[in-house]
Motif scaffolding. Structure first.
Motif, PDB file in Angstrom:
ATOM      1  N   PHE A 198      99.544  72.133  35.227  1.00  0.00           N
ATOM      2  CA  PHE A 198      99.131  73.291  36.036  1.00  0.00           C
ATOM      3  C   PHE A 198     100.291  73.707  36.935  1.00  0.00           C
ATOM      4  O   PHE A 198     101.328  73.067  36.965  1.00  0.00           O
ATOM      5  N   CYS A 205     104.895  68.600  42.361  1.00  0.00           N
ATOM      6  CA  CYS A 205     104.693  67.565  41.330  1.00  0.00           C
ATOM      7  C   CYS A 205     104.862  68.176  39.941  1.00  0.00           C
ATOM      8  O   CYS A 205     105.373  67.548  39.018  1.00  0.00           O
ATOM      9  N   LYS A 307      95.160  78.144  42.068  1.00  0.00           N
ATOM     10  CA  LYS A 307      94.504  76.870  41.753  1.00  0.00           C
ATOM     11  C   LYS A 307      93.690  76.925  40.457  1.00  0.00           C
ATOM     12  O   LYS A 307      93.384  75.892  39.853  1.00  0.00           O
TER      13      LYS A 307
HETATM   14  S1  SF4 Z   1      98.163  70.472  42.893  1.00  0.00           S
HETATM   15 FE1  SF4 Z   1      97.443  69.103  41.297  1.00  0.00          FE
HETATM   16  S2  SF4 Z   1      96.736  70.442  39.644  1.00  0.00           S
HETATM   17 FE2  SF4 Z   1      98.034  71.671  40.975  1.00  0.00          FE
HETATM   18  S3  SF4 Z   1     100.077  71.547  40.052  1.00  0.00           S
HETATM   19 FE3  SF4 Z   1      99.943  69.952  41.619  1.00  0.00          FE
HETATM   20  S4  SF4 Z   1      99.300  68.116  40.547  1.00  0.00           S
HETATM   21 FE4  SF4 Z   1      98.872  69.876  39.210  1.00  0.00          FE
END
Ligand code: SF4
Length: 437
Positions: A198, A205, A307
């Motif tokens: 995502f 991340c 999101k």
């Molecule tokens: S917040 Fe969670 S779902 Fe969104 S990109 Fe980062 S790790 Fe992935």
């Protein structure tokens, strides 16, 4: 050659866990027969950290120091590298870790000799095994090196899909008595995948591993888990509950092999919302804590964060997890665009959905994330230590900075006393209970 691997300390009231990244590097050095030590500053007081580090390098004659750097320790690492080089001119200084992986050019600075942005350990291993030979370094992907003509940044390494060494868990064993997550006790860490498919605006991340999501074979993950004496395992994947078939396979393997551990994992809200039938299996396999990126209580903020969920999805996730006896740890990102009413709505959302475990972070545009590109001209500070989700880094749009901080504090004041009480009463994991008891 003798290498000191350093994890710089930063302020945290909520956890003290093993330095897993350095433990993997340690595993590679162990295989190569290169003497090393992991120096985890989290296990020592804040005061006189640099004095202790210098003394250790001098007394034990380390020839190289490798720093693992996070967003909030970037300035400190640059400064320490410069100071160490001034004091020990023959010392080789390396920088790696999550922040270096995404923003490696920021560490091509005075005092640093090599920056590792390899996604695994192989570049680091080969470089150390060569004795930091410049010719060998020139051929290694994911490595920046200082040369007579300035810095040369090799092309990034290909993404990894597994670890190639076993971690050296000695630092975890040594510090086990101090290991904790707030209200949950000590946990060992296991990583089963890299990056995230995502692309939430605030998250970096998703930029790890070259932005490519990969998964380790579950047989290897299970072997790691079985080798650990710890009863509680935190699966530190950025999103563990992603693929239905893989989650089922993991639980089946755990049950078939008789693994008796308690698991904690990150998830997006849409997984428990869309797969309620799977949650009892997770419970049987030993899952108790699911850290759910709920982020906000309103659709507009969730959309602004990219999101791809919504308030209704968040509510379904909380409901389904509770029904299965799983603790939903709600992770929220408080936006700089929040109004007084938004703060009130967030608290109402928490109360209405009977959330007990909550964590509030302040929206921070980390360098490397999509949000950084959007907000880089509006940053109030460029000090790395403020990039920790606890500081305001963009001016709040609807109130003063002071009032914003105050409202974040009030969120904690309104939610944590009950949580603390339930932890002390030993009922914080009873998902059926609602009150203070
Ligand atoms: S917040 Fe969670 S779902 Fe969104 S990109 Fe980062 S790790 Fe992935």
């Amino acid at each position: 050659m003798k290498i000191l691997l350093v994890r710089p300390k930063f302020f945290s009231l909520v956890a003290n866990l093993e330095p897993l990244g350095l433990e993997y590097l340690g595993g590679a050095l162990r295989e190569e027969g290169i003497p090393y030590e992991i120096w985890d500053e989290f296990q020592a007081p804040f005061a006189l950290r640099f004095t202790r580090l210098r003394r250790k390098i001098r007394r034990e004659r380390f020839t190289a120091v490798g720093f693992s750097v996070n967003a909030n320790t970037a300035d400190e690492v640059r400064e320490k590298a410069r100071a160490l080089k001034a004091e020990f001119p023959r010392l080789t200084v390396l920088v790696g870790g999550p922040e270096a992986e995404v923003n490696y050019r920021d560490f091509c600075t005075e005092g640093v000799d090599f920056v590792c942005y390899d996604y695994g350990v192989e570049t680091f291993r080969a470089m150390c095994a060569s004795g930091f030979d410049p010719a060998a370094a020139a051929a290694l992907p994911g490595l920046a090196r200082r040369t007579g003509d300035g810095w040369v940044c090799n092309p990034p390494a290909p993404p990894v899909s597994n670890f190639t060494v076993q971690p050296d868990r000695e630092p975890m064993r040594r510090s086990w008595r101090r290991n904790f997550i707030f209200g949950k006790g000590p946990h060992a860490l296991v990583k089963a995948s890299f990056s995230c498919p995502f692309r939430c605006a605030f998250c970096y991340c998703t930029m790890m591993n070259g932005g490519v999501y990969t998964q380790r074979p579950l047989s290897d993950v299970l072997a790691d888990i079985e080798a650990l004496e710890a009863e509680r395992i935190w699966l530190v994947d950025d999103d563990f509950l992603l693929n239905r078939e893989r989650v089922v396979e993991f639980c089946d393997l755990v049950l078939k092999r008789g693994v008796r551990k308690q698991f904690m994992a990150y998830a997006r809200a849409d997984f428990p919302a869309e797969h309620p039938d799977l949650l009892p299996l997770l419970y049987r396999a030993g899952f108790r804590d699911i850290l759910v990126g709920l982020e906000a209580a309103d659709d507009a903020t969730l959309d602004a964060y990219h999101k791809e969920t919504g308030r209704a999805v968040n509510e379904a996730a909380i409901r389904n997890l509770r029904a299965a006896g799983l603790v939903c740890n709600g992770l929220f990102v408080v936006s700089h665009a929040a109004t007084r009413e938004d703060f009130r709505n967030l608290l109402d959302f928490i109360r209405k959905n009977r959330l007990l475990w909550v964590v509030f972070g302040i929206f921070t545009p980390y360098k490397g994330s999509d949000a950084y590109e959007e907000y880089r001209d509006r940053l109030l500070t460029r000090k790395a230590k403020k990039l920790d989700g606890l500081h305001v880094t963009i001016r709040p749009e609807h109130m003063s900075k002071l009032m914003f901080y105050l409202r974040v504090v009030l969120l904690h004041a309104a939610t944590y006393p009950k949580l603390l009480f339930r932890i002390l009463r030993g009922t914080a994991y009873d998902t059926e209970k609602d009150g203070w008891w």
